[in-house]
Design an enzyme around this catalytic site. Structure first.
Site, PDB file in Angstrom:
ATOM      1  N   LYS A  76       0.848  -1.095   0.062  1.00  0.00           N
ATOM      2  CA  LYS A  76      -0.024   0.119  -0.107  1.00  0.00           C
ATOM      3  C   LYS A  76       0.837   1.284   0.033  1.00  0.00           C
ATOM      4  O   LYS A  76       2.002   1.231   0.734  1.00  0.00           O
ATOM      5  CB  LYS A  76      -0.857  -0.118   1.286  1.00  0.00           C
ATOM      6  CG  LYS A  76      -1.705   1.009   1.474  1.00  0.00           C
ATOM      7  CD  LYS A  76      -2.794   1.128   2.596  1.00  0.00           C
ATOM      8  CE  LYS A  76      -3.950   1.969   2.610  1.00  0.00           C
ATOM      9  NZ  LYS A  76      -4.582   1.930   4.004  1.00  0.00           N
ATOM     10  N   SER A 151      -9.673   1.992   2.820  1.00  0.00           N
ATOM     11  CA  SER A 151      -8.777   2.482   2.167  1.00  0.00           C
ATOM     12  C   SER A 151      -7.740   1.695   1.226  1.00  0.00           C
ATOM     13  O   SER A 151      -7.100   2.081   0.530  1.00  0.00           O
ATOM     14  CB  SER A 151      -8.155   3.610   2.892  1.00  0.00           C
ATOM     15  OG  SER A 151      -7.382   3.002   3.911  1.00  0.00           O
ATOM     16  N   SER A 175     -10.048  -0.561   7.130  1.00  0.00           N
ATOM     17  CA  SER A 175      -9.336  -0.507   5.877  1.00  0.00           C
ATOM     18  C   SER A 175      -8.567  -1.745   5.174  1.00  0.00           C
ATOM     19  O   SER A 175      -8.330  -1.636   3.991  1.00  0.00           O
ATOM     20  CB  SER A 175      -8.438   0.773   5.835  1.00  0.00           C
ATOM     21  OG  SER A 175      -9.282   1.756   5.480  1.00  0.00           O
TER      22      SER A 175
END
Ligand code: GLN
Length: 484
Positions: A76, A151, A175
């Site tokens: 990420k 997210s 997330s």
């Protein structure tokens, strides 16, 4: 090759049935073929990946490989990666090349995992849809008109579309679990402090926790083995020894008691999802588990408490982006105040600004007691509810999200609707508990996730229970037709 799990590919690499370079080329080719449709990556590190793969092959040949040596993964874009852009999905960090690696990144690299790139995400991890990124929305591999969740939506889409074997994510309020649920994969958030936050761009420091997005619990165990463990550079990292996660999966099934929080089956829960969850619980009953209803008295306050605490911490953490030290800086500035105002005005998107404003407000002298302090007290009550529940049951299970994936743009104008996506996941963050989401069926043709929550440091047992579920079911093997 991409139809095989991380664990199976680790076997293939160890047996030299495939080389790390071949594997890396194969997955890079899939990224090239598919990422234009999905927008899952902010950066693809092709040359570095091929170089790392060549090193991995030498290590495999020399016989000092780990199970992750040669495995293609992605991070990420919230994890600092030395020499590679670390944007956190924001314009304010669009020009930021990190001078150092996050602990998660260096540990996975030292184990020989091959980084193919950095994945797209909601700006500063604020969101539940991966639409607030400076780089545009990520699309759900099951239906390009839908969000993949957020997210960590780029990581989820990359794993669901088989562009990498596994990916890192972060979970502050859901997330990892929420995008895993919406994208039909397995998402694991460990106990707070189990994985170092060093080098992870801070959103809400008392809630942020790194974890994994993979196809199976078995794959999560392999990544966790490397990621977990004390780190002197993170003062909240736990000193507890790291258990052998993968061997825990092989231990025999034991009778367990599962608590089902009845308040998770509220009016907001989609009927098809509720049915899939009930069917999943029946699988555990067949395995000999006892199911009990539990009531978590204060958990309905999770969302308001979270948006006070997380925004307060965010407003403080994000004050470092001032245009002075690194990142975006506004041009043609006359004075320091203008530098701050214009840099932050230009660099942050609407959702991030909303959080900074809310957070600054709840921390301000006149409102601190009424909002921030009050939220901290209720946070403790929520934690106590979980502790009481775990005195009676081994795990809590229920839905990960109220509905399957929703449309791109559908909730962007209504922050409250967006925030409610995490109504079932936030409790575990407020209490610092480990939790995961596994695919457990479909509703209206879209994946549904079953959430499992455990007591502090129960990761080995939690992963094992998820693993047994995946031995009994095949939901985790389902792949969107276009990416099979
Ligand atoms: N959706 C929640 C938020 O917007 C959780 C985000 C997260 O876990 N990073 O804050």
């Amino acid at each position: 090759m991409h139809d095989r799990t991380l664990a199976l590919l680790a076997d293939d690499l160890a047996a030299r049935r495939v080389s790390a370079v071949e594997l890396t080329e194969h997955f890079l080719q899939r990224i090239e073929q598919f990422d234009a449709q999905l927008n899952a990556f902010v950066t693809v590190t092709r040359d570095e990946a091929l170089a790392q793969a060549a090193v991995a092959d030498k290590r495999l040949a020399a016989g000092n490989a780990t199970p992750l040596t040669g495995i293609p993964i992605a991070h990420k874009d919230i994890f600092c990666t030395q020499g590679v852009k670390t944007s956190c999905g924001s314009k304010i960090l669009d020009n930021f090349i990190s001078p150092y690696d996050a602990t998660v990144v260096s540990r996975l690299r030292d184990a020989g995992a091959v980084m193919l790139g950095k994945t797209n995400m909601d700006e500063f991890a604020m969101g539940s849809s991966s639409e607030t990124s400076f780089y545009g929305a990520v699309r759900n591999p099951w239906d390009h008109e839908l969000v993949p969740g957020g997210s960590s939506g780029g990581s989820a889409a990359a794993v669901a579309a088989r562009m990498v074997c596994g990916a890192t994510g972060t979970d502050t309020g859901g997330s990892i679990r929420q995008p895993a649920s919406l994208s039909g994969i397995t998402g694991f958030k460990p106990t707070y402090g189990r994985v170092s936050r060093y080098g992870m761009v801070a959103f809400a420091s008392s809630l942020d926790q790194a974890g994994t997005l993979t196809r199976t619990a078995e794959d999560a165990a392999l990544m966790m083995q490397v990621m977990a463990g004390f780190d002197e550079r993170d003062s909240t990292a736990l000193t507890d020894p790291v258990p052998a996660f993968s061997s825990a999966l092989e231990t025999p099934w034991q009778t367990i008691t599962i608590g089902v929080p009845e308040n998770f089956f509220d009016d907001g829960l989609d009927e098809g999802s509720a049915q899939a969850i009930r069917d999943a619980l029946r699988v555990f009953e067949r395995l000999g588990a006892t199911i009990k209803d539990v009531h978590l008295e204060h958990v309905h306050l999770s969302v308001p408490v979270y948006y006070v605490v997380a925004s307060a911490e965010a407003s403080s953490n994000l004050s470092r982006f001032d245009g002075v030290r690194y990142g975006h800086r506004a041009e043609n500035i006359d004075n320091l105040t203008e530098l701050y105002m214009r840099t932050r005005g230009e660099g942050f998107g609407a959702e991030v600004k909303r959080r900074i404003l809310t957070g600054t407000y709840v921390l301000s002298a006149g409102y601190y007691d009424a909002y921030y302090l009050q939220a901290q007290k209720v946070r403790q009550l929520i934690s106590d509810d979980f502790a009481r529940a775990f005195a009676d049951v081994d795990f809590l299970m229920g839905p990960t999200t109220p509905t399957p994936a929703f449309g791109i743009g559908q909730k962007m104008d209504d922050p409250i609707q967006m925030y409610l996506n995490d109504i079932y996941t936030i409790g575990a963050n407020l209490a610092g508990l480990p939790a995961l989401s596994v695919p457990c069926g479909f509703s209206g043709g879209l994946p549904v996730g079953l959430q499992l929550i455990g007591a502090h440091l129960s990761e080995p047992a939690l992963l094992k229970v998820a693993h047994y579920f995946q031995l009994e079911t095949d939901w985790h093997t389902r792949v969107p037709a276009a990416y099979a």
